[in-house]
Design a protein around this motif. Structure first.
Motif, PDB file in Angstrom:
ATOM      1  N   GLY A 118       0.741  -1.360   0.032  1.00  0.00           N
ATOM      2  CA  GLY A 118       0.107   0.017   0.118  1.00  0.00           C
ATOM      3  C   GLY A 118       0.684   1.201  -0.036  1.00  0.00           C
ATOM      4  O   GLY A 118       2.047   1.047  -0.006  1.00  0.00           O
ATOM      5  N   PRO A 119       0.394   2.399  -0.131  1.00  0.00           N
ATOM      6  CA  PRO A 119       0.916   3.789  -0.342  1.00  0.00           C
ATOM      7  C   PRO A 119       1.661   4.132   1.254  1.00  0.00           C
ATOM      8  O   PRO A 119       1.203   3.490   2.212  1.00  0.00           O
ATOM      9  CB  PRO A 119      -0.208   4.821  -0.391  1.00  0.00           C
ATOM     10  N   VAL A 120       2.798   4.709   1.117  1.00  0.00           N
ATOM     11  CA  VAL A 120       3.356   5.233   2.213  1.00  0.00           C
ATOM     12  C   VAL A 120       3.684   6.594   2.626  1.00  0.00           C
ATOM     13  O   VAL A 120       3.485   7.439   1.606  1.00  0.00           O
ATOM     14  CB  VAL A 120       4.855   4.607   2.236  1.00  0.00           C
ATOM     15  N   LEU A 121       3.755   7.004   3.694  1.00  0.00           N
ATOM     16  CA  LEU A 121       3.940   8.480   4.119  1.00  0.00           C
ATOM     17  C   LEU A 121       5.510   8.443   4.400  1.00  0.00           C
ATOM     18  O   LEU A 121       6.043   7.705   5.159  1.00  0.00           O
ATOM     19  CB  LEU A 121       3.145   8.699   5.181  1.00  0.00           C
ATOM     20  N   VAL A 122       6.375   9.349   4.050  1.00  0.00           N
ATOM     21  CA  VAL A 122       7.772  10.018   4.146  1.00  0.00           C
ATOM     22  C   VAL A 122       7.699  11.253   4.590  1.00  0.00           C
ATOM     23  O   VAL A 122       7.512  12.293   4.019  1.00  0.00           O
ATOM     24  CB  VAL A 122       8.362   9.536   2.831  1.00  0.00           C
ATOM     25  N   GLY A 123       8.270  11.399   5.995  1.00  0.00           N
ATOM     26  CA  GLY A 123       8.470  12.861   6.243  1.00  0.00           C
ATOM     27  C   GLY A 123       7.704  12.818   7.666  1.00  0.00           C
ATOM     28  O   GLY A 123       7.290  12.037   8.372  1.00  0.00           O
ATOM     29  N   PRO A 124       8.040  14.274   8.114  1.00  0.00           N
ATOM     30  CA  PRO A 124       8.396  15.442   7.328  1.00  0.00           C
ATOM     31  C   PRO A 124      10.036  15.543   7.257  1.00  0.00           C
ATOM     32  O   PRO A 124      10.504  14.632   8.045  1.00  0.00           O
ATOM     33  CB  PRO A 124       7.913  16.370   8.344  1.00  0.00           C
ATOM     34  N   ALA A 125      10.285  16.334   6.589  1.00  0.00           N
ATOM     35  CA  ALA A 125      11.664  16.517   6.095  1.00  0.00           C
ATOM     36  C   ALA A 125      12.252  17.364   7.321  1.00  0.00           C
ATOM     37  O   ALA A 125      11.752  17.661   8.534  1.00  0.00           O
ATOM     38  CB  ALA A 125      12.045  17.419   4.525  1.00  0.00           C
ATOM     39  N   SER A 126      13.546  18.054   6.918  1.00  0.00           N
ATOM     40  CA  SER A 126      14.318  18.838   8.243  1.00  0.00           C
ATOM     41  C   SER A 126      14.875  20.023   7.315  1.00  0.00           C
ATOM     42  O   SER A 126      15.199  19.975   6.156  1.00  0.00           O
ATOM     43  CB  SER A 126      15.107  18.076   8.862  1.00  0.00           C
ATOM     44  N   PRO A 127      15.204  21.104   8.070  1.00  0.00           N
ATOM     45  CA  PRO A 127      15.891  22.082   7.479  1.00  0.00           C
ATOM     46  C   PRO A 127      17.366  21.987   7.019  1.00  0.00           C
ATOM     47  O   PRO A 127      18.037  22.611   6.160  1.00  0.00           O
ATOM     48  CB  PRO A 127      15.761  23.351   8.653  1.00  0.00           C
ATOM     49  N   VAL A 128      17.706  20.534   7.655  1.00  0.00           N
ATOM     50  CA  VAL A 128      19.311  20.233   7.181  1.00  0.00           C
ATOM     51  C   VAL A 128      19.016  19.009   6.300  1.00  0.00           C
ATOM     52  O   VAL A 128      20.111  18.597   5.786  1.00  0.00           O
ATOM     53  CB  VAL A 128      19.836  19.603   8.375  1.00  0.00           C
ATOM     54  N   GLU A 129      17.927  19.068   5.388  1.00  0.00           N
ATOM     55  CA  GLU A 129      17.866  18.015   4.487  1.00  0.00           C
ATOM     56  C   GLU A 129      18.888  18.185   3.452  1.00  0.00           C
ATOM     57  O   GLU A 129      19.373  17.157   2.839  1.00  0.00           O
ATOM     58  CB  GLU A 129      16.451  17.931   3.743  1.00  0.00           C
ATOM     59  N   GLU A 130      19.091  19.387   2.983  1.00  0.00           N
ATOM     60  CA  GLU A 130      20.002  19.719   1.866  1.00  0.00           C
ATOM     61  C   GLU A 130      21.432  19.023   2.225  1.00  0.00           C
ATOM     62  O   GLU A 130      22.287  18.526   1.355  1.00  0.00           O
ATOM     63  CB  GLU A 130      20.112  21.095   1.282  1.00  0.00           C
ATOM     64  N   ILE A 131      21.895  19.102   3.572  1.00  0.00           N
ATOM     65  CA  ILE A 131      23.069  18.511   4.031  1.00  0.00           C
ATOM     66  C   ILE A 131      23.016  16.702   4.213  1.00  0.00           C
ATOM     67  O   ILE A 131      23.793  16.354   3.859  1.00  0.00           O
ATOM     68  CB  ILE A 131      23.509  19.203   5.188  1.00  0.00           C
ATOM     69  N   ARG A 132      21.673  16.756   4.838  1.00  0.00           N
ATOM     70  CA  ARG A 132      21.693  15.298   5.227  1.00  0.00           C
ATOM     71  C   ARG A 132      21.157  14.411   4.160  1.00  0.00           C
ATOM     72  O   ARG A 132      21.447  13.046   4.127  1.00  0.00           O
ATOM     73  CB  ARG A 132      20.864  15.082   6.669  1.00  0.00           C
ATOM     74  N   GLY A 133      20.065  14.826   3.541  1.00  0.00           N
ATOM     75  CA  GLY A 133      19.337  13.891   2.505  1.00  0.00           C
ATOM     76  C   GLY A 133      18.607  12.767   2.913  1.00  0.00           C
ATOM     77  O   GLY A 133      18.312  11.988   2.002  1.00  0.00           O
ATOM     78  N   ALA A 134      18.351  12.524   4.376  1.00  0.00           N
ATOM     79  CA  ALA A 134      17.556  11.381   4.495  1.00  0.00           C
ATOM     80  C   ALA A 134      16.142  11.456   4.054  1.00  0.00           C
ATOM     81  O   ALA A 134      15.698  10.211   3.546  1.00  0.00           O
ATOM     82  CB  ALA A 134      17.646  11.226   6.023  1.00  0.00           C
ATOM     83  N   HIS A 135      15.619  12.332   3.934  1.00  0.00           N
ATOM     84  CA  HIS A 135      14.058  12.486   3.271  1.00  0.00           C
ATOM     85  C   HIS A 135      13.771  11.973   1.847  1.00  0.00           C
ATOM     86  O   HIS A 135      13.147  11.126   1.591  1.00  0.00           O
ATOM     87  CB  HIS A 135      13.532  13.845   3.610  1.00  0.00           C
ATOM     88  N   VAL A 136      14.855  12.487   0.781  1.00  0.00           N
ATOM     89  CA  VAL A 136      14.799  12.273  -0.217  1.00  0.00           C
ATOM     90  C   VAL A 136      15.291  10.835  -0.459  1.00  0.00           C
ATOM     91  O   VAL A 136      14.796   9.872  -1.318  1.00  0.00           O
ATOM     92  CB  VAL A 136      15.921  13.096  -1.175  1.00  0.00           C
ATOM     93  N   ALA A 137      16.199  10.230   0.105  1.00  0.00           N
ATOM     94  CA  ALA A 137      16.537   8.863   0.481  1.00  0.00           C
ATOM     95  C   ALA A 137      15.567   7.804   0.653  1.00  0.00           C
ATOM     96  O   ALA A 137      15.163   6.911  -0.013  1.00  0.00           O
ATOM     97  CB  ALA A 137      17.778   8.680   1.303  1.00  0.00           C
ATOM     98  N   ALA A 138      14.734   8.415   1.803  1.00  0.00           N
ATOM     99  CA  ALA A 138      13.593   7.444   2.108  1.00  0.00           C
ATOM    100  C   ALA A 138      12.475   7.339   1.125  1.00  0.00           C
ATOM    101  O   ALA A 138      11.841   6.480   0.810  1.00  0.00           O
ATOM    102  CB  ALA A 138      12.945   7.960   3.526  1.00  0.00           C
ATOM    103  N   ALA A 139      12.537   8.444   0.498  1.00  0.00           N
ATOM    104  CA  ALA A 139      11.415   8.682  -0.710  1.00  0.00           C
ATOM    105  C   ALA A 139      11.875   7.699  -1.899  1.00  0.00           C
ATOM    106  O   ALA A 139      10.948   7.155  -2.603  1.00  0.00           O
ATOM    107  CB  ALA A 139      11.158  10.139  -1.047  1.00  0.00           C
ATOM    108  N   GLU A 140      12.900   7.721  -2.148  1.00  0.00           N
ATOM    109  CA  GLU A 140      13.463   7.006  -3.337  1.00  0.00           C
ATOM    110  C   GLU A 140      13.587   5.523  -3.022  1.00  0.00           C
ATOM    111  O   GLU A 140      13.194   4.600  -4.005  1.00  0.00           O
ATOM    112  CB  GLU A 140      14.977   7.635  -3.848  1.00  0.00           C
ATOM    113  N   GLY A 141      13.776   5.376  -1.744  1.00  0.00           N
ATOM    114  CA  GLY A 141      13.797   3.944  -1.440  1.00  0.00           C
ATOM    115  C   GLY A 141      12.472   3.389  -1.362  1.00  0.00           C
ATOM    116  O   GLY A 141      12.159   2.228  -1.863  1.00  0.00           O
TER     117      GLY A 141
END
Length: 338
Positions: free
Chosen positions: A77-100
């Motif tokens: 089924g569909p999934v929710l990823v987030g929220p992101a963080s102001p440090v996302e551009e440095i850490r990249g965890a939110h985009v990585a989770a979405a791509e995974g």
């Protein structure tokens, strides 16, 4: 001071809803209510979350493969990823989770994204931006500049985007606030604005009172009376009605668009989406609405393309919700994608 600590990919299998849409799991790239605005609206828990000015935040990996493995352990089924963080551009965890999540074949709702995935089909994503009370604007809605830029980027990338708005009696249900919020979303190019009735448990109400007193001290006493001594269900119902009426006038859908994962048959996804919409239309009939959500879950978890089964006239033989068979078949026939 905020300390960021590396952590494993955190994906919570949970049958829940976000803005009226079903999710099967929730990925948490950044764990810890620290920094940023003093409060944020959590659309899963349907309440304001208090944020501390300092503390520790657990940060998931910036490796999509790690998130893909975590999603493999969750129901379909569909999934929710987030929220992101102001440090996302440095850490990249939110985009990585979405791509995974997308690599695992999932449809993905992106909650308050900062960056956007680029290596997966964009139809697998829908961006959700939750309303945030802004102490600098007297408690009125605000998407700060970072998230406004992210909203624009989502639309430019072809990812449908819209808002999640808490219905709080005596605060966010005021017509002037609704008009301003919805007009702003519409002007920005949003395709939906979903109202979310806030939780009425004691702790949730306490935080609401504290937040309103902080942002608008002059309204604190009146709001306290509204929160604790009014007809809460009736007030929520009226707030939802006002929101949906104004959203319709601006051409905004009141449910998020449902994304389509690479691993799910498009007809199944579209039919499940239609059943979710019917559940929202019939929300006052709680029993039938629950059955419709259960039917959508069954379609998500069926593991096969059901469109041929419908065309061959065999759907009733496999569908376990007899009373909803005609409605489910109609959903497939109405949204057939090929």
């Amino acid at each position: 001071m905020i300390e960021y600590e590396e952590a494993d990919a955190l994906v919570r299998p949970r049958e829940s809803e976000v803005g009226g849409r079903r999710i099967a799991a929730h990925a948490v790239p950044y764990s810890g209510e620290v920094g940023g605005t003093p409060f944020r609206f959590d659309p899963l828990e349907r309440r304001l979350a208090e944020r501390r000015p300092s503390g520790r935040v657990a940060v998931g990996p910036a490796d999509p493969a790690a998130w893909e493995r975590a999603f493999a352990r969750c129901p379909a089924g569909p999934v929710l990823v987030g929220p992101a963080s102001p440090v996302e551009e440095i850490r990249g965890a939110h985009v990585a989770a979405a791509e995974g999540a997308a690599r695992s074949g999932r449809a993905v709702y992106l909650l308050d994204p900062v960056g956007l995935p680029s290596s997966s089909p964009q139809r697998a994503f829908v961006a959700l931006f939750a309303w945030t009370p802004d102490p600098g604007a007297g408690g009125e809605e605000a998407l700060d500049s970072m998230f406004e830029r992210a909203f624009e980027k989502a639309l430019e990338a072809g990812i449908p985007a819209g808002g999640l708005f808490p219905i709080v009696p005596g605060w966010t249900d005021e017509p002037e606030l609704l008009e301003k919020y919805l007009s702003r979303l519409s002007a920005a190019g949003a395709v939906f604005a979903a109202p979310v009735p806030v939780s009425d448990d004691g702790d949730a109400r306490r935080i609401l009172v504290e937040a309103r007193a902080r942002f608008e001290p002059a309204a604190a006493d009146r709001f306290f009376e509204k929160i604790h001594h009014s007809d809460w269900p009736a007030s929520i119902k009226e707030g939802l009605r006002l929101f949906r009426t104004q959203a319709a006038r601006l051409g905004l859908a009141v449910l998020p668009r449902r994304p389509v994962g690479a691993g799910e048959p498009p007809d199944n996804s579209a039919a499940a989406a239609r059943l979710e919409e019917r559940a929202q239309e019939l929300e006052e009939d709680e029993h039938r609405a629950a059955l419709l959500h259960a039917a959508a879950r069954w379609i998500d978890e069926s593991g096969r393309d059901l469109a041929p089964v419908v065309r061959e006239g065999n759907f009733a033989k496999v569908f376990p919700f007899g009373a909803l068979t005609a409605e489910a078949e109609a959903a497939f026939r109405a949204v057939r994608t090929r």
